[in-house]
Design an enzyme around this catalytic site. Sequence first.
Site, short mmCIF file in Angstrom:
data_model
loop_
_atom_site.label_atom_id
_atom_site.label_comp_id
_atom_site.label_asym_id
_atom_site.label_seq_id
_atom_site.Cartn_x
_atom_site.Cartn_y
_atom_site.Cartn_z
N LYS A 1 18.51 0.12 -9.53
CA LYS A 1 19.17 0.57 -10.75
C LYS A 1 18.23 0.41 -11.94
O LYS A 1 17.57 -0.63 -12.09
CB LYS A 1 20.46 -0.21 -10.99
CG LYS A 1 21.30 0.33 -12.15
CD LYS A 1 22.69 -0.26 -12.15
CE LYS A 1 23.52 0.26 -13.31
NZ LYS A 1 23.66 1.73 -13.27
N HIS B 1 23.85 -5.29 -9.68
CA HIS B 1 23.64 -4.03 -8.97
C HIS B 1 22.40 -4.11 -8.09
O HIS B 1 21.60 -5.04 -8.20
CB HIS B 1 23.50 -2.87 -9.95
CG HIS B 1 24.79 -2.42 -10.55
ND1 HIS B 1 25.34 -3.04 -11.64
CD2 HIS B 1 25.63 -1.43 -10.21
CE1 HIS B 1 26.48 -2.44 -11.95
NE2 HIS B 1 26.67 -1.46 -11.10
#
Length: 251
Positions: free
Chosen positions: A135, A131
């Site tokens: 995040k 990600h």
Amino acid sequence: MASIGIIGSEGRMGRAIAEAVAATRHDLAGGVDRGGDLGTLAASCDVLVDFSSPAALPANLEAASRAGIPMLIGTTGLSASDHALIEDHAARLALLQTGNTSLGVTLLASLVREAAARLGPEWDIEIVEMHHRRKVDAPSGTALLLGEAAAAGRGVALAPNARSGRDGHTGQRETGTIGFAALRGGTVAGEHSVILAGEQERITLSHHAEDRSIFARGALRGAEWLIGRAPGRYGMEDVLGLGSHTATGPA
């Protein structure tokens, strides 16, 4: 036409969902972020969509309960106590909780469950996810969702069989465990691969999110589906007709 309220409206997902609503026949009742008037929003819409934070979950569930409206919970990083709270409110409300609102990921989880059930514990399972750099939780909610699917296919609980953050001299891999590896960097919307490794053969089941809009569209479809459902705890697999819901009362 449904009236949809967004909790966490200033976040990336909140803004994406607002754009998705604008492209449909549905009405955006409004949105709230930290410190907003959640009670007024809940009283003015048909369904709430929550992409805020775990800390906000108790107040969000209470507002939905007071208004008597369903809520889709897409917030990740939830604890065991958060899930217990969701179970408690599901006795009175239709709640859809998921670590990922992508329809593609939902189907992937079904395939992972089937593969794990048919191949057995002698096939090693590793879940790799990547990600964007911002995040804050790992493994991702989606990785855990896929891990739960693999564990369900094997008929075991995930927690005692999950392994993550391997480092140093860890010894050989334990049979039946489910491994997690989390990568972070750049602006990656979300990439997940489930690797099933057997003797001299390997299967990889993957999903690549190219844009955050796929999650917004999935969340909107889930919210639409949730309206008018009986109290209970649901998942995105129910939206696609892949699972059996846990309704707890009449519609």
